[in-house]
Design a protein around this motif. Structure first.
Motif: not given
Length: 432
Positions: A16-24, A137-143
């Motif tokens: 899950l952490s890797g998926g969120i990191l990859l998505a970011g 900033q856009m990536a952080v707001k999405t993740v």
């Protein structure tokens, strides 16, 4: 301690952490590309919005109209004289190449757009760091929503893993509550499909263990029953020897006692031999069957000479079988000793070995009385002796039972047949 729960939770959390990191990371690069397109469009619009007439040179001491600090603009004429720049403190080098280009500048790489307007060249510059900051900033707001859901997802995973492993705990509790005599199968109808192979294998083990315990109980009961009679006879014979009134009666009593001891010794020896022939105990290696038969015939030659029986090998083939040499020696020794003992004086015992395709067949033909047809199957049972067996022949009814057990351990088949000459024993092996 190795734990399935811990392993599942660890790998799911890492996944899950890797998926969120990859998505970011993916979102960051997508946002950066989008930001580049937007800012490039903005830079072109800035350049296109400038008037078409020529610019006047910058007057000394003139106040310069300022733009956003993230945008730097310069204008020069056809002679290369700068007639306008937005920032006096950090002037970008003049780039004569029209269009977009990335060049090093103050604070890192800059994105530069140059366009010719009339007789002047307009250069609009922007630092790449500004674009990266916007993309981040856009990536952080999405993740961020995914990060906020992380505790909820962790709790859901914890509950799901616990629920999924609950059948394993129930099966373990079922096994733990059993005693040594409870060998009933574990109910696996409600268990997950992934656990059923384990429970089925365990149930198969319980079934084999139950069969082994039943066979052991039957063996112990039969052995106790068979030992009771000779031991009682030995005690009576010893009492008769004590009460003998003369030497003749005493010698007769001791002779009977000696014969009883021989029978009891033979019975115990057979019982121990039978107990040693357990599945999985003996290691199997290639065995030269012809050489083994010659060795057994040589060992039993003194007994055959004593009984005046012609013992020999009439037909011999070449071949090997996979098995235990000591166990196979016991098998053929029992068959040959029976054949010699039950053959009359002057009789013959012929041993033959033939190759039949991928099998080896050993035949032992004697000239004895044979076995009644109704007893041919039962003679392989423990402690069973045919009705026509002479009481003077030493035996306990275990010889053929040992033969059958050793044959089963070697995936061989053993059978007895009455012929015109006497009894024929056949043992068929698979060649190796």
């Amino acid at each position: 301690m190795n734990s399935i729960r811990r392993q599942l939770l660890l790998w799911l959390a890492l996944g899950l952490s890797g998926g969120i990191l990859l998505a970011g990371i993916v979102l960051y690069f997508q946002a950066r590309d989008e930001a580049n397109d937007i800012f490039d469009y903005q830079m072109r619009q800035i350049a296109a919005s400038l008037p078409r007439q020529a610019f006047a040179p910058i007057a000394p001491g003139q106040s310069l109209p300022g733009l956003d600090d993230e945008i730097m603009m310069q204008i020069w004429d056809s002679t290369g004289t700068v007639i306008y720049h937005s920032h006096s403190r950090s002037v970008m080098p003049q780039q004569a190449e029209l269009g977009f280009i990335d060049v090093p500048g103050p604070g890192g790489m800059w994105r530069v757009y140059s366009a010719q307007i009339g007789s002047t060249v307009v250069q609009v510059s922007q630092p790449q760091s500004a674009r990266k900051e916007v993309a981040a900033q856009m990536a952080v707001k999405t993740v961020m929503p995914l990060l906020l859901l992380f505790p909820f997802l962790g709790a859901l995973i914890w509950v799901a893993v616990g629920h999924g492993l609950a059948p394993v705990r129930r099966a373990a509790a079922d096994v733990q509550l059993r005693d040594m005599n409870t060998l009933t199968p574990i109910a696996d109808q409600s268990l997950p499909q992934e656990i059923r192979p384990l429970t089925q294998a365990f149930n198969d083990l319980l079934d084999r263990l139950q069969q082994a315990m039943q066979a052991q109980r039957a063996f112990v009961a039969d052995a106790a029953h068979e030992l009771r009679t000779p031991l009682t006879a030995l005690r009576l014979q010893a009492q008769l020897a004590e009460r003998a009134d003369n030497d003749e009666e005493r010698r007769a009593a001791f002779s009977d006692l000696k014969n009883g001891l021989e029978r009891a010794t033979h019975l115990v020896h057979q019982l121990l031999t039978l107990a040693r022939q357990e599945p999985g105990v003996q290691a199997h290696v290639p065995v030269d069957l012809a050489a083994l038969l010659r060795s057994v015939v040589l060992d039993l030659s003194p007994l055959a000479e004593h009984k005046n029986v012609d013992l020999g090998i009439t037909e011999e083939a070449v071949g090997s079988v996979s098995g235990n040499a000591d166990a196979l020696r016991i098998l053929f020794s029992n068959l040959l000793s029976n054949a010699v003992q039950y053959s009359p004086s002057g009789g013959t015992v012929d041993v033959g070995m033939q190759v039949q395709g991928d099998k080896l067949m050993v035949t032992i033909q004697d000239t004895g009385p044979g076995i009644p047809e109704q007893d041919l199957v039962r003679v392989f049972d423990r402690f069973y002796r045919a009705d026509n067996v002479q009481s003077t022949v030493l035996g306990s009814g275990l010889g053929l039972a040992i033969v059958r057990q050793i044959a089963d351990l070697h995936d061989a088949t053993v059978s007895l047949h009455n012929t015109a000459r006497g009894l024929q024993a056949q043992v068929v092996f698979q060649r190796c």
